[in-house]
Design an enzyme around this catalytic site. Structure first.
Site, PDB file in Angstrom:
ATOM      1  N   SER A 213       3.560  14.657   6.973  1.00  0.00           N
ATOM      2  CA  SER A 213       4.804  14.851   7.619  1.00  0.00           C
ATOM      3  C   SER A 213       4.826  16.135   8.331  1.00  0.00           C
ATOM      4  O   SER A 213       3.871  16.660   9.037  1.00  0.00           O
ATOM      5  CB  SER A 213       5.735  14.510   6.974  1.00  0.00           C
ATOM      6  OG  SER A 213       7.130  14.345   7.701  1.00  0.00           O
ATOM      7  N   ASP A 439       6.647   3.901  10.448  1.00  0.00           N
ATOM      8  CA  ASP A 439       7.086   5.006   9.697  1.00  0.00           C
ATOM      9  C   ASP A 439       8.607   5.398  10.279  1.00  0.00           C
ATOM     10  O   ASP A 439       8.849   5.449  11.264  1.00  0.00           O
ATOM     11  CB  ASP A 439       6.402   6.112  10.061  1.00  0.00           C
ATOM     12  CG  ASP A 439       6.397   7.330   8.996  1.00  0.00           C
ATOM     13  OD1 ASP A 439       7.519   7.954   8.832  1.00  0.00           O
ATOM     14  OD2 ASP A 439       5.473   7.757   8.514  1.00  0.00           O
ATOM     15  N   HIS A 467       6.938   5.938   4.636  1.00  0.00           N
ATOM     16  CA  HIS A 467       6.734   7.185   5.528  1.00  0.00           C
ATOM     17  C   HIS A 467       5.419   7.696   5.007  1.00  0.00           C
ATOM     18  O   HIS A 467       5.324   7.943   3.685  1.00  0.00           O
ATOM     19  CB  HIS A 467       7.817   8.400   5.250  1.00  0.00           C
ATOM     20  CG  HIS A 467       7.644   9.673   5.834  1.00  0.00           C
ATOM     21  ND1 HIS A 467       7.242   9.699   6.970  1.00  0.00           N
ATOM     22  CD2 HIS A 467       7.968  11.050   5.295  1.00  0.00           C
ATOM     23  CE1 HIS A 467       7.307  11.213   7.341  1.00  0.00           C
ATOM     24  NE2 HIS A 467       7.476  11.871   6.167  1.00  0.00           N
TER      25      HIS A 467
END
Length: 498
Positions: A213, A439, A467
């Site tokens: 991320s 996601d 995610h």
């Protein structure tokens, strides 16, 4: 969304200078920057910190333009390689945020990395500057954060908009009062430079890295500044550095809507108690949130009211990991049938790292501090309102909450970075970008875009939910990532795992 885990309310991304061009020799690491020799040459003193882990602190300058000035201590942890005779080096990791503790991440999941990686690498985590154990930015009390998170982040009138602005201004003022000396220096540009100091202190000529991320942007930023120092980089659940702050927030809100529909389809397939079609389930959830906006839910967790904002945070937390979907189903059933928000509140607390005693980690303070200096944001409430209205059109359940979450940046005391530009990392060896098609927090097209921007980007796709992709148990992803990190040979560009 207030301090969304891993990527954050304002999505910390920025582009700074100091990139290298592709015509330069990339065969060996770049020279130590002048004046930073003492940092690059330090030898960490590792100490046992239980359960097979070793911990240390690495020193970096607070301000890289003044290396002889104040220093910061970067907290580092490692799980030593199981086969020291075949050890390649260190695998540096970052779980995202901004504000996520890399030390906690490695403690929690270090042993979940693939067997080849565990054998041949020290699995290393660090708390970025301003986070957790690395001279943390601390601004707000638990009670102040309770007020911040419970405030209606989907204002229906001018009074509610002003209330949001007041909360944002108080947040910024608290940070200026308690952490003014750190605020200009906690952004991604400096965290990426810290990573190169860590690489040298760990004894590695080149960096091997896994970032998730926000950690993908941190890794890409490292590649932009130090392309000759890369051995292998995995960027999992990527963010697109070319988007403005509001564009990123709007796209993130769409990602949560996509994930909510996937949850709804799964719920219907398994006999959903609050709808017999995905459309009906999504509509019922929207109606529930409207009801909570008028009358907050109660909770047996404590005496807090479960406001609409807290309920949305609880739902969002459940969408990060597919294994949470049964919990979300239970939480929504209790909320709809019994006006009981206990489970939703627990999920919301988990999202922002609120403890049972009402205290918080510094995740939220650090998240905002990085976000507000990394990228320019709208400078008045009217601009935020316009962006929130746009987000609501395509993401009616999540749009306003995600966009309004960055409102403290309107009042932030530290000037933000220039407008974003593409990251190319010219001259870098292959960089593996991993994207998940549904996601919720980092939409798949961001991974596509980053892989295209990077001069040596290779895209690996996970057709699935949740995610990020690695550490989710998919053998195809695990094998592709592990093989690349061990051999530096990436999978074929465009490979898809299911």
């Amino acid at each position: 969304m207030r301090a969304v885990k891993y990527i954050g309310v304002a999505t910390a991304l920025a582009l700074a200078a100091a990139g290298c061009n592709g015509d330069e020799d990339t065969a060996s690491p770049s020279a130590v920057p002048a004046g930073l020799e003492s940092f690059y040459e330090q030898k960490p003193s590792w100490k046992d910190c239980e359960d097979g882990f070793e911990c240390t602190t690495v020193e970096v300058p607070l301000d890289y333009s003044k290396p002889s000035g104040d220093k910061l201590g970067i907290s580092v942890i490692r799980l030593p390689a199981q086969d020291s005779s075949d050890r390649i080096g260190s695998l540096l990791t970052n779980p995202g945020g901004p504000g996520g503790s890399g030390v906690d991440f490695v403690r929690q999941v270090g042993r979940a990395f693939g067997a080849d990686l565990r054998n041949r690498f020290d699995i290393v985590g660090f708390d970025p500057r301003g986070v957790a154990g690395s001279d943390p930015v601390r601004c707000n009390t638990g009670a102040q954060l309770d007020d911040f998170f419970s405030t209606d982040a989907s204002p229906d009138d001018e009074q509610e908009t002003r209330a949001l602005g007041t909360e944002g201004e108080e947040f910024a003022q608290n940070c200026e009062t308690k952490a003014a000396d750190k605020l200009p220096h906690v952004g991604t540009v400096n965290a990426a430079r810290d990573m190169d100091v860590l690489r040298a202190a760990l004894g590695d000529d080149k960096l091997t890295y896994y970032g998730a991320s926000y950690g993908t942007y941190l890794g890409a930023f490292y590649a932009e500044q130090f392309p000759k120092n890369i051995r292998a980089l995995v960027l999992d659940g990527a963010v697109d550095p070319t988007l403005s702050s509001t564009e990123l927030l709007i796209e993130q809100a769409k990602g949560f809507e996509t994930a909510l529909r996937a949850f709804a389809e799964d719920c219907v397939a398994n006999g959903c108690p609050f709808g017999d079609s995905a459309d009906a389930v999504v509509t019922r959830i929207g109606d529930l949130l409207d009801d909570i906006d008028k009358k907050p839910l109660t909770s047996t967790r404590d005496d807090r009211e479960v406001t609409e904002s807290l309920a949305v945070m609880g739902i969002a937390r459940s969408l990060y990991v597919k294994e949470y979907w049964p919990v979300l189903r239970q939480a929504l059933t209790k909320a709809i049938n019994d006006s009981d928000g206990t489970i939703l509140l627990g999920l919301a607390d988990e999202m922002v790292d609120r403890k049972a005693d009402g205290t918080y980690s510094n995740q939220t303070d650090a998240n905002m501090a990085v976000n507000c200096v990394d990228k320019p944001t709208p400078q008045n409430l009217a601009a935020y309102g316009k962006a929130a209205a746009e987000a609501e059109k395509s993401a009616p359940r999540f749009g306003p909450f995600v966009v309004w979450g960055g409102v403290p940046c309107v009042y932030w005391p530290t000037q933000s970075a220039p407008e974003p530009k593409p990251l190319t990392a010219n001259g870098a060896d292959p960089i593996l970008v991993v994207g998940t098609t549904r996601d919720p927090a980092t939409p798949y097209k961001w991974s596509e875009n980053l892989a295209d921007q990077l001069s040596s980007g290779v895209l690996l796709t996970f057709e699935g939910d949740g995610h990020t992709a690695y550490l989710q148990g998919n053998a195809c992803i695990t094998n592709a990532v592990d093989d690349y990190l061990v051999t530096t040979d990436p999978p074929k560009n465009g490979t898809t795992c299911r």
